[in-house]
Write a protein that holds these residues in place. Structure first.
Motif, short mmCIF file in Angstrom:
data_model
loop_
_atom_site.label_atom_id
_atom_site.label_comp_id
_atom_site.label_asym_id
_atom_site.label_seq_id
_atom_site.Cartn_x
_atom_site.Cartn_y
_atom_site.Cartn_z
N TYR A 193 -22.18 78.80 16.86
CA TYR A 193 -21.15 78.26 17.72
C TYR A 193 -20.12 79.50 17.94
O TYR A 193 -19.67 79.46 19.11
CB TYR A 193 -20.62 77.08 17.06
CG TYR A 193 -18.92 76.65 17.65
CD1 TYR A 193 -19.14 75.92 18.82
CD2 TYR A 193 -18.24 76.90 16.60
CE1 TYR A 193 -17.69 75.46 19.29
CE2 TYR A 193 -17.05 76.71 17.42
CZ TYR A 193 -16.90 75.86 18.66
OH TYR A 193 -15.50 75.77 19.21
N GLY A 194 -20.09 80.05 16.62
CA GLY A 194 -18.94 81.02 16.74
C GLY A 194 -19.48 82.18 17.76
O GLY A 194 -18.40 82.80 18.49
N ASP A 195 -20.68 82.71 17.96
CA ASP A 195 -21.18 83.65 18.78
C ASP A 195 -20.83 83.25 19.99
O ASP A 195 -20.61 84.11 20.95
CB ASP A 195 -22.63 84.01 18.43
CG ASP A 195 -22.81 84.42 17.11
OD1 ASP A 195 -21.75 85.00 16.48
OD2 ASP A 195 -23.84 84.43 16.55
N ARG B 226 -20.11 72.71 21.41
CA ARG B 226 -20.60 72.12 20.20
C ARG B 226 -22.03 71.33 20.63
O ARG B 226 -23.11 71.27 19.80
CB ARG B 226 -19.91 71.56 19.43
CG ARG B 226 -18.79 72.26 18.65
CD ARG B 226 -17.95 71.69 17.58
NE ARG B 226 -16.95 72.26 17.16
CZ ARG B 226 -17.23 73.43 16.16
NH1 ARG B 226 -18.42 73.46 15.54
NH2 ARG B 226 -16.10 73.96 15.54
N GLU B 227 -22.04 70.64 21.78
CA GLU B 227 -23.26 69.97 21.92
C GLU B 227 -24.21 70.65 22.88
O GLU B 227 -25.19 70.00 23.24
CB GLU B 227 -22.65 68.51 23.00
CG GLU B 227 -21.59 67.79 22.55
CD GLU B 227 -21.00 66.83 23.14
OE1 GLU B 227 -21.34 66.70 24.54
OE2 GLU B 227 -20.31 65.91 22.90
N LEU B 228 -24.02 71.90 23.03
CA LEU B 228 -25.16 72.74 23.59
C LEU B 228 -26.23 72.80 23.01
O LEU B 228 -26.07 73.11 21.71
CB LEU B 228 -24.62 74.25 24.24
CG LEU B 228 -23.60 74.16 25.19
CD1 LEU B 228 -23.21 75.72 25.48
CD2 LEU B 228 -24.13 73.58 26.47
N GLN C 70 -36.56 80.54 29.08
CA GLN C 70 -36.15 80.46 30.29
C GLN C 70 -35.53 79.25 30.83
O GLN C 70 -35.34 79.07 32.07
CB GLN C 70 -37.61 80.82 31.18
CG GLN C 70 -38.27 82.07 30.84
CD GLN C 70 -37.35 83.32 31.06
OE1 GLN C 70 -36.63 83.39 32.20
NE2 GLN C 70 -37.34 84.09 30.17
N ALA C 71 -35.29 78.38 30.09
CA ALA C 71 -34.46 77.27 30.38
C ALA C 71 -32.93 77.57 30.28
O ALA C 71 -32.68 78.53 29.55
CB ALA C 71 -34.72 76.12 29.53
N ALA C 72 -32.11 76.69 31.09
CA ALA C 72 -30.73 77.03 30.91
C ALA C 72 -30.04 75.64 30.72
O ALA C 72 -30.48 74.42 31.26
CB ALA C 72 -30.44 77.43 32.39
N VAL C 73 -28.94 75.84 29.79
CA VAL C 73 -28.19 74.69 29.43
C VAL C 73 -26.96 74.97 30.04
O VAL C 73 -26.35 76.20 30.03
CB VAL C 73 -28.18 74.40 27.94
CG1 VAL C 73 -29.60 73.69 27.43
CG2 VAL C 73 -27.82 75.55 27.16
N GLN C 74 -26.08 74.18 30.23
CA GLN C 74 -24.66 74.42 30.71
C GLN C 74 -23.63 73.33 30.25
O GLN C 74 -24.00 72.16 29.98
CB GLN C 74 -24.64 74.24 32.52
CG GLN C 74 -25.06 73.12 32.92
CD GLN C 74 -24.88 72.96 34.33
OE1 GLN C 74 -25.19 74.20 35.08
NE2 GLN C 74 -24.66 71.86 35.21
N ALA C 75 -22.33 73.79 30.03
CA ALA C 75 -21.13 73.01 29.83
C ALA C 75 -20.16 73.19 30.94
O ALA C 75 -19.86 74.26 31.27
CB ALA C 75 -20.90 73.53 28.60
N GLU C 76 -19.80 72.11 31.56
CA GLU C 76 -18.62 72.12 32.56
C GLU C 76 -17.56 71.29 32.06
O GLU C 76 -17.50 70.37 31.22
CB GLU C 76 -19.46 71.11 33.69
CG GLU C 76 -18.26 71.00 35.05
CD GLU C 76 -19.13 70.64 36.27
OE1 GLU C 76 -18.38 69.63 36.79
OE2 GLU C 76 -20.22 70.71 36.35
#
Length: 492
Positions: A249-251, A314-316, A286-292
């Protein structure tokens, strides 16, 4: 200094765009639905060699060329691709604009010497576009109309003093006339621009519309024609790639902070603020996760935005690691600078409320947080409206009621068992029995006749402020037309 215009025509823009990604060594055509059938929209060179032409029906084309491969047309993608070519053309001059859906116009006046001259510049353009597997035809002349004509019906560079000589042998269609006008001119034996220029202008204007004379004057430079450059679209995005995957998380927060600083600095220079930001994390699989993150007010302070990302980051799911972060602000509003004065403290309190709305909205959604705003109506239930708290400002000056006091709680009318005109001394409401102590009223409110509201079809209402022995203070009304009593609100 004489004006110099370059016209770049991409006759196979749609097919070149697709074949650059998925090349095929076979006849290929882009199709689109027109007049209840699939027709050929754009062809590659192999399809043209097979005798196929634009506008041909797909079934006829397959009968003539069984090996034909096709793909659907995407006009939006074509325009996006042409927009990328427009940005690329800025390397030659700052004045670049669209010319239809498949060509560009460049005003290279005073900039050709930077590349060694007009011939060297056109050669550089063709080499770069050919290397990118794009078919292009170009024309350079002193007017926009002449450059357009040369790029489609001839080639090369037209000197300023030989404009009329270069245009004379070209067909009348090179004047950008519609098909009906070109057909009418050809029936009269006027097949070339030179033959048309030999005719008296009065005869041309009488036999045809003034558009023919206007187009001819524009091509010859007797009437000016401007190029409308496309305004540059500012992109508020930043990206960072890591040599080794990260997952802590810190990184992620440290990388996000660097991206936020870059975007916020750009927002400050443009005097704008972001309403929504999206963090895209590219994983090693190669998958992507996002936070909006959606904000209740436009912001450009990185130190204020970063804590609001905490919960969503934190939920990623980092998976086996994240090797790239991309942050973009996709909802940007003007946010001009303001002078700091004594009212700054009041503004800071409003910003604190917006930040609270943002934090709550990240959990339950901004659309679920509402506020009440006054409305122009004397009917109690229509004297206010519900609005999104994130996209509206609180109203400090609510209209004062000229009648009795309004209750804090308002609900749909609930009937009680009473029909007399005066307030009942004892009544039952919500399975509770009440005794009247004091009644203040009545306040008569008439319905809004221009609105068909079923709840007000009973006519006027006489509202009373009722105080009961049990301590409840109710807001009740009586309907004279259809005698009945209702409870609609309760005072605090």
């Amino acid at each position: 200094m004489h004006r110099r215009i370059v016209s770049l025509w991409f006759p196979r823009l749609a097919s070149d765009r697709i074949l650059r990604i998925n090349p095929v060594e076979a006849p290929f055509a882009v199709t689109h639905h027109e007049k209840n059938m699939e027709r050929l929209y754009c062809l590659n060179s192999q399809a043209v060699q097979q005798g196929l032409v634009q506008g041909m029906g797909l079934s006829d084309a397959r009968a003539l060329c069984p090996d034909l491969r096709t793909g659907p047309a995407n006009l939006h993608a074509d325009h996006h691709f042409l927009s990328a070519l427009l940005r690329w053309a800025d390397r030659y001059c700052p004045w670049v604009g669209f010319d239809g859906n498949d060509s560009l116009l460049l005003d290279v006046t005073g900039s050709t010497h930077l590349l060694g001259g007009e011939e060297e510049m056109l050669e550089d353009i063709h080499q770069r576009l050919t290397h990118s597997r794009l078919h292009v035809r170009s024309g350079l002349a002193g007017t926009r109309g002449a450059a357009w004509a040369i790029s489609r019906y001839s080639k090369g560079i037209v000197p300023q003093d030989k404009l009329k000589i270069a245009l004379s042998p070209l067909p009348v269609a090179a004047l950008r006339l519609d098909d009906a006008t070109c057909t009418a001119l050809q029936r009269l034996g006027l097949r070339t621009i030179g033959e048309l220029m030999a005719m008296p202008r009065a005869t041309i204007s009488r036999r045809f519309s003034l558009d023919v004379v206007r187009r001819m004057d524009q091509a010859l430079g007797d009437q000016s024609e401007q190029i409308e450059p496309e305004a540059p679209k500012i992109s508020y995005a930043a990206r960072i790639t890591f040599p080794d995957p990260i997952g802590l998380y810190g990184d992620v927060i440290a990388g996000l902070e660097r991206l936020l600083n870059r975007i916020c600095n750009k927002l400050k220079r443009q005097e704008s603020g972001a309403r929504a930001l999206r963090l895209i994390c590219q994983r090693v699989d190669q998958a992507a996760v996002q936070a909006e993150l959606r904000l209740a007010r436009p912001m450009r302070e990185a130190e204020c935005i970063l804590p609001l990302f905490e919960r969503s980051v934190r939920e990623l799911d980092a998976g086996y690691g994240i090797d790239q972060l991309r942050l973009e602000a996709f909802d940007v509003e003007p946010l001009p600078l303001v002078q700091v004065d004594a009212n700054t403290a009041h503004q800071d309190s409003g910003d604190a409320l917006d930040d609270l709305i943002t934090r709550l909205g990240s959990r339950i959604g901004l659309d679920n947080i509402i506020r009440f705003l006054p409305a122009e109506s004397h009917v109690p239930e229509r004297a206010f409206v519900e609005a999104s708290a994130a996209y509206t400002s609180p109203e400090s000056k609510w209209p004062r009621n000229q009648g009795s006091q309004r209750p804090l709680r308002l609900f749909s009318p609930e009937p009680i068992n009473a029909t007399s005109r005066i307030p009942p001394r004892k009544f039952c409401w919500r399975r509770m029995h009440f005794s009247l102590v004091k009644a203040t009223g009545p306040e008569r409110i008439a319905p809004e006749w221009w609105l068909d509201d079923p709840s007000w079809r009973s006519g006027v209402r006489d509202y009373w402020h009722i105080e009961t022995k049990q301590g409840r203070r109710l807001w009740m009304f009586y309907t004279p037309r259809h005698p009945a009593w209702f409870v609609q609100g309760e005072f605090a």
